[in-house]
Structure formats: structure tokens, C-alpha cells
Design a protein around this motif. Structure first.
Motif, PDB file in Angstrom:
ATOM      1  N   LYS A  69      53.643  61.379  59.436  1.00 42.79           N
ATOM      2  CA  LYS A  69      53.093  62.260  58.408  1.00 42.79           C
ATOM      3  C   LYS A  69      53.553  61.842  57.010  1.00 42.79           C
ATOM      4  O   LYS A  69      52.785  61.888  56.044  1.00 42.79           O
ATOM      5  CB  LYS A  69      53.501  63.705  58.679  1.00 42.79           C
ATOM      6  N   GLY A  70      54.814  61.448  56.907  1.00 46.46           N
ATOM      7  CA  GLY A  70      55.323  61.001  55.617  1.00 46.46           C
ATOM      8  C   GLY A  70      54.622  59.753  55.120  1.00 46.46           C
ATOM      9  O   GLY A  70      54.325  59.616  53.933  1.00 46.46           O
ATOM     10  N   GLU A  71      54.332  58.829  56.024  1.00 44.14           N
ATOM     11  CA  GLU A  71      53.651  57.588  55.639  1.00 44.14           C
ATOM     12  C   GLU A  71      52.211  57.882  55.227  1.00 44.14           C
ATOM     13  O   GLU A  71      51.700  57.307  54.257  1.00 44.14           O
ATOM     14  CB  GLU A  71      53.688  56.586  56.795  1.00 44.14           C
ATOM     15  N   VAL A  72      51.550  58.773  55.959  1.00 43.28           N
ATOM     16  CA  VAL A  72      50.189  59.166  55.590  1.00 43.28           C
ATOM     17  C   VAL A  72      50.188  59.805  54.207  1.00 43.28           C
ATOM     18  O   VAL A  72      49.363  59.468  53.345  1.00 43.28           O
ATOM     19  CB  VAL A  72      49.605  60.139  56.634  1.00 43.28           C
ATOM     20  N   ARG A  73      51.128  60.709  53.976  1.00 48.01           N
ATOM     21  CA  ARG A  73      51.190  61.409  52.688  1.00 48.01           C
ATOM     22  C   ARG A  73      51.308  60.431  51.528  1.00 48.01           C
ATOM     23  O   ARG A  73      50.637  60.588  50.507  1.00 48.01           O
ATOM     24  CB  ARG A  73      52.370  62.378  52.677  1.00 48.01           C
ATOM     25  N   SER A  74      52.147  59.428  51.671  1.00 50.92           N
ATOM     26  CA  SER A  74      52.384  58.501  50.564  1.00 50.92           C
ATOM     27  C   SER A  74      51.153  57.656  50.249  1.00 50.92           C
ATOM     28  O   SER A  74      51.028  57.150  49.131  1.00 50.92           O
ATOM     29  CB  SER A  74      53.569  57.590  50.881  1.00 50.92           C
ATOM     30  N   ARG A  75      50.240  57.520  51.208  1.00 57.31           N
ATOM     31  CA  ARG A  75      49.082  56.638  51.018  1.00 57.31           C
ATOM     32  C   ARG A  75      47.806  57.381  50.632  1.00 57.31           C
ATOM     33  O   ARG A  75      46.838  56.751  50.199  1.00 57.31           O
ATOM     34  CB  ARG A  75      48.847  55.817  52.289  1.00 57.31           C
ATOM     35  N   LEU A  76      47.789  58.687  50.769  1.00 62.49           N
ATOM     36  CA  LEU A  76      46.573  59.434  50.474  1.00 62.49           C
ATOM     37  C   LEU A  76      46.074  59.262  49.036  1.00 62.49           C
ATOM     38  O   LEU A  76      44.877  59.053  48.820  1.00 62.49           O
ATOM     39  CB  LEU A  76      46.781  60.918  50.784  1.00 62.49           C
ATOM     40  N   PRO A  77      46.946  59.354  48.006  1.00 68.17           N
ATOM     41  CA  PRO A  77      46.425  59.229  46.636  1.00 68.17           C
ATOM     42  C   PRO A  77      45.748  57.900  46.355  1.00 68.17           C
ATOM     43  O   PRO A  77      44.867  57.824  45.491  1.00 68.17           O
ATOM     44  CB  PRO A  77      47.686  59.401  45.768  1.00 68.17           C
ATOM     45  N   ASP A  78      46.150  56.839  47.069  1.00 69.43           N
ATOM     46  CA  ASP A  78      45.544  55.530  46.871  1.00 69.43           C
ATOM     47  C   ASP A  78      44.318  55.325  47.755  1.00 69.43           C
ATOM     48  O   ASP A  78      43.661  54.292  47.674  1.00 69.43           O
ATOM     49  CB  ASP A  78      46.556  54.413  47.174  1.00 69.43           C
ATOM     50  N   GLY A  79      44.027  56.284  48.618  1.00 64.13           N
ATOM     51  CA  GLY A  79      42.911  56.140  49.531  1.00 64.13           C
ATOM     52  C   GLY A  79      43.113  55.067  50.572  1.00 64.13           C
ATOM     53  O   GLY A  79      42.149  54.488  51.087  1.00 64.13           O
ATOM     54  N   THR A  80      44.381  54.763  50.914  1.00 65.74           N
ATOM     55  CA  THR A  80      44.677  53.677  51.864  1.00 65.74           C
ATOM     56  C   THR A  80      45.420  54.210  53.082  1.00 65.74           C
ATOM     57  O   THR A  80      46.339  53.564  53.586  1.00 65.74           O
ATOM     58  CB  THR A  80      45.520  52.577  51.190  1.00 65.74           C
ATOM     59  N   ALA A  81      45.018  55.394  53.544  1.00 65.23           N
ATOM     60  CA  ALA A  81      45.705  55.996  54.687  1.00 65.23           C
ATOM     61  C   ALA A  81      45.003  55.672  56.003  1.00 65.23           C
ATOM     62  O   ALA A  81      44.992  56.477  56.924  1.00 65.23           O
ATOM     63  CB  ALA A  81      45.810  57.505  54.504  1.00 65.23           C
ATOM     64  N   GLY A  82      44.401  54.491  56.083  1.00 65.88           N
ATOM     65  CA  GLY A  82      43.803  54.054  57.331  1.00 65.88           C
ATOM     66  C   GLY A  82      44.874  53.764  58.363  1.00 65.88           C
ATOM     67  O   GLY A  82      46.030  53.500  58.032  1.00 65.88           O
ATOM     68  N   VAL A  83      44.480  53.778  59.620  1.00 66.26           N
ATOM     69  CA  VAL A  83      45.453  53.601  60.690  1.00 66.26           C
ATOM     70  C   VAL A  83      46.144  52.249  60.618  1.00 66.26           C
ATOM     71  O   VAL A  83      47.347  52.134  60.898  1.00 66.26           O
ATOM     72  CB  VAL A  83      44.792  53.834  62.073  1.00 66.26           C
ATOM     73  N   GLU A  84      45.426  51.213  60.222  1.00 64.62           N
ATOM     74  CA  GLU A  84      46.044  49.884  60.131  1.00 64.62           C
ATOM     75  C   GLU A  84      47.141  49.866  59.084  1.00 64.62           C
ATOM     76  O   GLU A  84      48.238  49.337  59.315  1.00 64.62           O
ATOM     77  CB  GLU A  84      44.989  48.825  59.794  1.00 64.62           C
ATOM     78  N   GLU A  85      46.853  50.449  57.915  1.00 65.56           N
ATOM     79  CA  GLU A  85      47.830  50.436  56.825  1.00 65.56           C
ATOM     80  C   GLU A  85      49.054  51.286  57.157  1.00 65.56           C
ATOM     81  O   GLU A  85      50.193  50.893  56.873  1.00 65.56           O
ATOM     82  CB  GLU A  85      47.180  50.946  55.529  1.00 65.56           C
ATOM     83  N   VAL A  86      48.824  52.442  57.750  1.00 64.18           N
ATOM     84  CA  VAL A  86      49.948  53.308  58.098  1.00 64.18           C
ATOM     85  C   VAL A  86      50.797  52.676  59.202  1.00 64.18           C
ATOM     86  O   VAL A  86      52.035  52.716  59.149  1.00 64.18           O
ATOM     87  CB  VAL A  86      49.442  54.707  58.514  1.00 64.18           C
ATOM     88  N   ALA A  87      50.154  52.073  60.193  1.00 65.33           N
ATOM     89  CA  ALA A  87      50.902  51.397  61.251  1.00 65.33           C
ATOM     90  C   ALA A  87      51.759  50.283  60.666  1.00 65.33           C
ATOM     91  O   ALA A  87      52.939  50.124  61.029  1.00 65.33           O
ATOM     92  CB  ALA A  87      49.946  50.836  62.299  1.00 65.33           C
ATOM     93  N   GLU A  88      51.192  49.525  59.733  1.00 67.04           N
ATOM     94  CA  GLU A  88      51.954  48.446  59.098  1.00 67.04           C
ATOM     95  C   GLU A  88      53.144  49.007  58.328  1.00 67.04           C
ATOM     96  O   GLU A  88      54.251  48.454  58.370  1.00 67.04           O
ATOM     97  CB  GLU A  88      51.054  47.650  58.160  1.00 67.04           C
ATOM     98  N   GLY A  89      52.928  50.117  57.615  1.00 74.76           N
ATOM     99  CA  GLY A  89      54.019  50.734  56.870  1.00 74.76           C
ATOM    100  C   GLY A  89      55.136  51.220  57.768  1.00 74.76           C
ATOM    101  O   GLY A  89      56.296  51.261  57.356  1.00 74.76           O
ATOM    102  N   LEU A  90      54.796  51.570  59.006  1.00 70.98           N
ATOM    103  CA  LEU A  90      55.790  52.031  59.969  1.00 70.98           C
ATOM    104  C   LEU A  90      56.398  50.889  60.769  1.00 70.98           C
ATOM    105  O   LEU A  90      57.314  51.109  61.569  1.00 70.98           O
ATOM    106  CB  LEU A  90      55.147  53.027  60.942  1.00 70.98           C
ATOM    107  N   GLY A  91      55.894  49.670  60.555  1.00 74.90           N
ATOM    108  CA  GLY A  91      56.401  48.526  61.304  1.00 74.90           C
ATOM    109  C   GLY A  91      55.936  48.518  62.746  1.00 74.90           C
ATOM    110  O   GLY A  91      56.635  48.002  63.626  1.00 74.90           O
ATOM    111  N   LEU A  92      54.743  49.082  63.008  1.00 76.82           N
ATOM    112  CA  LEU A  92      54.214  49.167  64.362  1.00 76.82           C
ATOM    113  C   LEU A  92      52.862  48.472  64.438  1.00 76.82           C
ATOM    114  O   LEU A  92      52.151  48.355  63.430  1.00 76.82           O
ATOM    115  CB  LEU A  92      54.022  50.633  64.780  1.00 76.82           C
TER     116      LEU A  92
END
Length: 360
Positions: free
Chosen positions: A255-278
Motif C-alpha cells: 500500500k505504501g508503494e502504491v501511494r507513493s506512485r499515484l501522483p505520477d500515474g505510475t502505480a501499475g503492477v510492474e512498477e510497484v513490484a519493481e519498487g518492492l524488489g519483487l
């Protein structure tokens, strides 16, 4: 000894988080009772309402729960009637008041080393937190964000932390030092001009993270009182006392990773997974294990933040929709009707009549 400049290039991430921990050392609340009282608030009521044991505040090396600490700052803003409580608490917070992490900065040999040490070691002082240095040409950003998506209302903490960071620069370069910009992840407050007055710089709101932005100069300026031997001892003590950098639970981290990406419109699953190292499939599988899809999580984050932001009447519905990653306000309105059966404007109207705020 790694140079300050090369350490800056390494982005200052910490590693080896301990799952489930999210503490902050009590030095972060140094002087909070007297500051609340000075702003006309009742400190005892603040501590009671958020569950902070004041006895722990007397020992800068004892830990407080991060959620309770952040809640304390939000409650203090309500109690004092000062919506910019965190902003001004942070402005008066000198590095020496910050306990071990502040002493680490002061013992660093140069300003560049002090800033690099903040980026590297701040998550030991405050767990479940990301701090890093990011270069953009001759500009650098000292970024800060809480990783735990369960901590929703956290504006006061963000503003006070930006003030704490700025005061490290001022300690070395003088009280007249100013950043190029300051970034905040929350919407623009009603009295936002106070922020520009406090930092003497443009302040941008609704960003993906909080940051102090500064030019790549003066980094080799010696820190007054720099002491390498003392620095080594302090670093070791901070790491020992903290016991790790901590980490929220898996779902709150997502949820924290999604929150940080919403304003940039980059909260896709690929980007969030990458941010989490998964890997993407790993993220989706782990969410499925708890009965959720990725779209369920994004929906929940958007819904929770919508309720939070709509309690701030000066923030427009269009601005809220943009911060939640909607390209058009009509898309936000449709989603909100799906959640509540009413429009954002209709939901907001009785809140404004009752005078409720984001933290009420």
C-alpha cells in the motif's frame, strides 16, 4: 573511507529490514511537551489520545511506535489549533536535539558526509522509512517517506522532518542557507505560504515523496566539530540501539508503494513490484494468498486517501483526483460513487458544516 560524493552517488539505501518493526527513537520528540504548551495545547491530552507513554520521551534512546509518534503530531496540530504545527516544530529542531542520528550528522567530517549519513542511517533512527539521495544534474534531493501504507495522516511528520533536514545544512552553512525547493507528498495546506516563508524557497505539494532539493555545492565544507573517531562510535551505537531498519507487514508495504506512485500515474503492477524488489508474478501470488488482487489494493489505497483528503475543504476535488492517479475528475467521481453511493462534493458537504479536518 568512502568519499562523500561517491556515497551520494550510491543513493543511500539501507538494507536488511526486520519485518513487523516500525519504531522511532524518542529523541525525535525532544521538547514536544513544551512546544505543545507554547502553542496553547494540552500535552497530556495529546499523549493520552495517541497512546504515547511520556516516560519514554525522557530517554532519547528508547523507542516509540512510529504510528503513535506520527499520530501525536497530528493530534498536536488539532489540540493547539495550529494547522502548521509540524512545520514550526521542525524549524526549531536543531540537529543536536535529534539524538544519535543528529550526533552522527554533527560528527561527520563534511556537509556532504553528513547528508550521506542521514540518507544511509535515518531508517535506523526511524524504522519502516526510506531515505535516499538522488542526483539530477547539479541538483540533489534528500528524499524521505514512510513505507507503511497503514499510516495515512502524516503531514505534520513530513513537514517537521523536512525542517530537521534543512537545519543540518543551516548548522554548517549558516542560518541564511535555503534549499532550491522543498517537496511534500500531501496536498497543499490552507496556510501554505507559511511553508515558503519557513524554508525561504518554493514548496511543491502532492509529490510522490518528501524531499529537500539543493545544489551540488558546498558539500566539501567541513562540519563544525567533525570527528571521525566519534562518528564511528556513534554509527555503531545507533545501529545497535535500533536493532535494524524495520519494515511494515507485506500488505502495508504494498500500500505504501502504491501511494507513493499515484501522483505520477505510475502505480501499475510492474512498477510497484519493481519498487518492492519483487517479480510481478510474486507480488500477485502473495496478494492472492491473502485473498486480494492488485487492483483491490490500488482501489483500497485510493479510497482511504480520498476520505482523508476530502476532509480538507480547501483542496479541490480535481486536485484530489489527480493525486490519486486519475487522469480526469469524472473518473474519480465515478469511483467515489461506486464506493459510497454519492459524489465527492456531496460527501464533503456535511464535513465542512461540522468543521472536520483531515485528522478528526
Amino acid at each position: 573511507m568512502v568519499s562523500a560524493r561517491s556515497r551520494i552517488e550510491q543513493n543511500g539505501r539501507t538494507s536488511c529490514p526486520i519485518s513487523g518493526q516500525r519504531n522511532i527513537l524518542a529523541a525525535a520528540a525532544n521538547g514536544v511537551r513544551s512546544f505543545i504548551a507554547g502553542q496553547g495545547g494540552d500535552a497530556d491530552m495529546v499523549f493520552t489520545r495517541v497512546g504515547v507513554d511520556e516516560r519514554r520521551l525522557g530517554d532519547p534512546k528508547l523507542a516509540l511506535d512510529l504510528g503513535a509518534y506520527v499520530g501525536m503530531m497530528e493530534e498536536a496540530a488539532i489540540q493547539t489549533g495550529n494547522d502548521n504545527f509540524g512545520l514550526w516544530y521542525g524549524q526549531q529542531f536543531r540537529p543536536a536535539m535529534l539524538g544519535l542520528i543528529g550526533e552522527v550528522a554533527l560528527a561527520s567530517p563534511t556537509l556532504g558526509a553528513a547528508v550521506a549519513n542521514l540518507a544511509e542511517l535515518f531508517p535506523y533512527h526511524q524504522q519502516a522509512t526510506e531515505t535516499r539521495l538522488v542526483r539530477d544534474g547539479d541538483l540533489l534531493r534528500l528524499e524521505y517517506r514512510i513505507l507503511d501504507g497503514a499510516i495515512l495522516a502524516r503531514r505534520q511528520d513530513a513537514e517537521l522532518t523536512m525542517g530537521m533536514f534543512a537545519n543540518v545544512f543551516r548548522y554548517c552553512l549558516g542560518a541564511d542557507w535555503t534549499p532550491e525547493e522543498v517537496h511534500c507528498e500531501h496536498p497543499r495546506p490552507e496556510s501554505w505560504r507559511e511553508h515558503e516563508r519557513a524554508f525561504d524557497a518554493p514548496v511543491h505539494f502532492g509529490q510522490h515523496t518528501n524531499a529537500v532539493v539543493f545544489r551540488d555545492r558546498h558539500l566539501d565544507r567541513p562540519m563544525p566539530g567533525g570527528d571521525l573517531a566519534r562518528l564511528t562510535r556513534l554509527r555503531d551505537e545507533l545501529i545497535r540501539v535500533a536493532g535494524g531498519t524495520g519494515s511494515p507487514g507485506f500488505l502495508d508495504r504494498v500500500k505504501g508503494e502504491v501511494r507513493s506512485r499515484l501522483p505520477d500515474g505510475t502505480a501499475g503492477v510492474e512498477e510497484v513490484a519493481e519498487g518492492l524488489g519483487l517479480a510481478r508474478w510474486t507480488l500477485q501470488r502473495r496478494l492472492a494468498d491473502v485473498g486480494l488482487s492488485y487492483s483491490d489494493v490500488v482501489e483500497a489505497v485510493r479510497r482511504d486517501l480520498a476520505f482523508l483528503h476530502l476532509r480538507q475543504p480547501h483542496v479541490s476535488v480535481a486536485e484530489i483526483g489527480f493525486m490519486l492517479g486519475y487522469s480526469e475528475v469524472s473518473a474519480f467521481s465515478r469511483a467515489f460513487r461506486r464506493w459510497t453511493g454519492q459524489s465527492p462534493q456531496t460527501y464533503r458537504a456535511p464535513l465542512a458544516c461540522r468543521g472536520e479536518t483531515a485528522e478528526s
